[in-house]
Structures are given as C-alpha cells and as structure tokens.
Design a protein around this motif. Structure first.
Motif, short mmCIF file in Angstrom:
data_model
loop_
_atom_site.label_atom_id
_atom_site.label_comp_id
_atom_site.label_asym_id
_atom_site.label_seq_id
_atom_site.Cartn_x
_atom_site.Cartn_y
_atom_site.Cartn_z
N ALA A 101 73.92 -93.95 -18.77
CA ALA A 101 73.35 -93.12 -17.52
C ALA A 101 73.07 -92.34 -18.26
O ALA A 101 72.07 -90.88 -16.82
CB ALA A 101 74.98 -93.30 -16.52
N GLY A 102 72.60 -91.88 -18.94
CA GLY A 102 71.75 -89.98 -19.63
C GLY A 102 72.78 -88.97 -19.19
O GLY A 102 71.56 -88.22 -18.63
N ILE A 103 73.30 -88.74 -19.35
CA ILE A 103 74.67 -87.73 -19.03
C ILE A 103 74.97 -87.00 -20.66
O ILE A 103 75.66 -88.07 -21.08
CB ILE A 103 76.01 -87.87 -18.03
N SER A 104 74.69 -86.35 -20.87
CA SER A 104 75.39 -85.76 -21.93
C SER A 104 76.76 -85.10 -21.74
O SER A 104 76.82 -84.40 -20.61
CB SER A 104 74.64 -84.26 -22.54
N THR A 105 77.38 -85.61 -22.96
CA THR A 105 78.63 -84.99 -22.28
C THR A 105 79.61 -84.06 -23.51
O THR A 105 79.02 -84.28 -24.84
CB THR A 105 80.19 -86.56 -22.11
N VAL A 195 80.12 -83.43 -33.37
CA VAL A 195 79.06 -82.21 -33.53
C VAL A 195 78.68 -81.76 -32.93
O VAL A 195 78.65 -79.89 -33.28
CB VAL A 195 77.67 -83.07 -34.28
N GLN A 196 77.83 -81.96 -31.50
CA GLN A 196 77.09 -80.93 -30.82
C GLN A 196 78.72 -80.40 -30.08
O GLN A 196 77.87 -78.56 -30.17
CB GLN A 196 76.40 -81.35 -29.65
N LYS A 203 81.36 -73.76 -25.17
CA LYS A 203 81.40 -75.11 -23.82
C LYS A 203 82.14 -75.17 -23.01
O LYS A 203 82.46 -74.77 -21.64
CB LYS A 203 80.38 -76.31 -24.62
N MET A 204 83.55 -74.75 -23.92
CA MET A 204 84.79 -75.17 -23.34
C MET A 204 85.47 -73.60 -22.52
O MET A 204 85.94 -73.43 -21.83
CB MET A 204 85.55 -75.06 -24.26
#
Length: 266
Positions: A101-105, A195-196, A203-204
């Motif tokens: 859906a084009g959403i980076s998680t 990896v990201q 991020k967390m």
C-alpha cells in the motif's frame, strides 16, 4: 450447564455477563488480563494529534497494523506514510500489506525463538545469501532449499544442511538430526524492514513519546473510571468523544483558541 453450553458455542470460547461484547485483554505478564476493549490509535509524531482510532474486542494487536496505517494515510490524504509500531503488531502478512500500500513500517521482531531461549542458535544467527538462495550457519556451512510447503496460507521454503551431525557446533544448534530453517516467500520485505530499523533505533523512542502521550492524557482525564457504556457500538461512540475532546484541546494548545476558530471557519 446452560452457561457452559453458551460458552462452548461462542467462536472464541468467551462470555461476558456484564457486557456481551467485552473480551479478555492481555495487559502484560503471563496469566494477567482484564475484561474490556482494545483501543487502536494512530498519532502523528509532530503534534501528537490522534489521526485515526478504532475500538475492537480482539485481545491482541497482531492484525491491526495495515488497518490503522491505511486509515491514517486516508485521513491525512497522503500517498505514502511511515508508521512505527511496537512488537505486538509484528506480523509478516501485515507488514507486506503495508508495503504493497506504499506504507513504510518499522516494527521490531518479537524474540520468540525457543532455540535462543534454551541457549542454542536462533534464526537470526543464520545469514541469508540472496544470490544463491541459501542460509549460512554460524559454522560457515550452507543450508540449501529442499522443498516448499504451505502453512496457514503462507508459502514457506525449507532449508537444511545434510552434514549437521558431524559439525562441532551441533549441540549448540539443534536437538535433531539437522537444523532446519523456514523462509516465507515474502520474507525479503520483512528483512529489509529489520535492516532499516537497526540503522535507525531511535524510531522506537519516537513511538513511545508519540502514541503513549494521548493514552496517558486520556487516562488521566478519566481518572479511576473505565468506559461508562456497554457493547461495542456504544463504547466506540464514547471513545470517539474522548478523541474529539483530546484533539480539540491539543489544537487549542498548538494554535490558541482564536487560531482554532479561524481554522474551523476557513
């Protein structure tokens, strides 16, 4: 006996005599829980506004990642979105649904390996070699693909090395004849996300500072009170009122009362 019959006939083997829609929710710690609802929210990292929310009576978050991410994307009218969630949302199919859906998680993987817990090598100790479609084990041997199988609707590839029994690390690796690894057909998407996440561990921290803020504020406002209504539709309406009040107060803090009124009347 009548209640027992009802219990056995219910799909999830649960009955709440106080609220027919309420269900057991895990609140951390084995054997602990409470009867109630699971409130899902998507919160923007800049202003801590609740962009999307939903009340469910499912006692876990594993199937909610793509649902809430798509709701948030649609609400803000964006073509792409970056979503950070805790490890309770980790499900391969949900991560792939977001990617499609084009959403980076960014979702950390739960450490559920029984091998690791018992002092043996976990799957993360094996390096996948994409060029040859093999796994390299800690001893340097290559596990090759042997066959594929379907598990819970997912196509899994199975790998192993036939010389495991003569390996000096055999006892550190497996209790069986050879160590077998399974790889989902879409696992490359999950691997790329990990990896990201490893390259951006902050991020967390952002997640904790973002999505926990509204929950803490709402619980503070509610005090010792829980939801005052019963059944899923009524509780959903009650939560919507809480979210509306929260977002209005946030907007007044950001823009001021006059700024908010000006924005509403434009």
């Amino acid at each position: 006996k009548h209640i027992e019959t009802q219990l056995l006939q219910s799909p999830d083997k649960q009955i709440s005599l106080t609220d027919p829609d309420a269900r057991s929710m895990s609140v951390g710690g084995r054997g602990s829980g409470t009867v109630g609802y699971n409130v899902q929210t998507a919160v923007d990292a800049q202003h801590h506004l609740i962009i999307a929310h939903e009340v469910t009576n499912v006692g876990h978050d594993r199937g909610q990642l793509s649902n809430m991410a798509k709701q948030a994307r649609d609400q803000i009218g964006a073509e792409s979105l970056t979503v950070v969630a805790d490890r309770g949302y980790y499900t391969g199919t949900e991560i792939v649904a977001c990617e499609q859906a084009g959403i980076s998680t960014f979702v950390p993987k739960p450490l559920t390996s029984s091998s690791k817990a018992e002092g043996r090598f976990g799957k993360q100790d094996f390096l996948y070699v994409s060029e040859s479609n093999e796994y390299r084990c800690p001893a340097g041997e290559l596990l090759t693909k042997r066959y594929s199988t379907w598990e819970d609707g997912m196509l899994m590839h199975v790998y192993w090395f036939s010389g495991c029994q003569s390996c000096a690390m055999h006892n550190q690796c497996t209790t069986g004849k050879e160590r077998r690894l399974k790889r989902w057909e879409h696992e490359a998407v999950v691997d790329a996300m990990q990896v990201q996440l490893e390259h951006d561990p902050g991020k967390m921290k952002v997640r904790r500072q973002t999505v926990e803020h509204p929950f803490g504020t709402l619980k503070y406002w509610m005090g010792a009170t829980h939801f005052l209504t019963r059944t899923l539709p009524r509780v959903s309406t009650e939560m919507s009122l809480h979210v509306l009040a929260y977002n209005l107060k946030r907007m007044m803090s950001i823009l001021g009362t006059k700024g908010l009124l000006d924005a509403i009347t434009r």
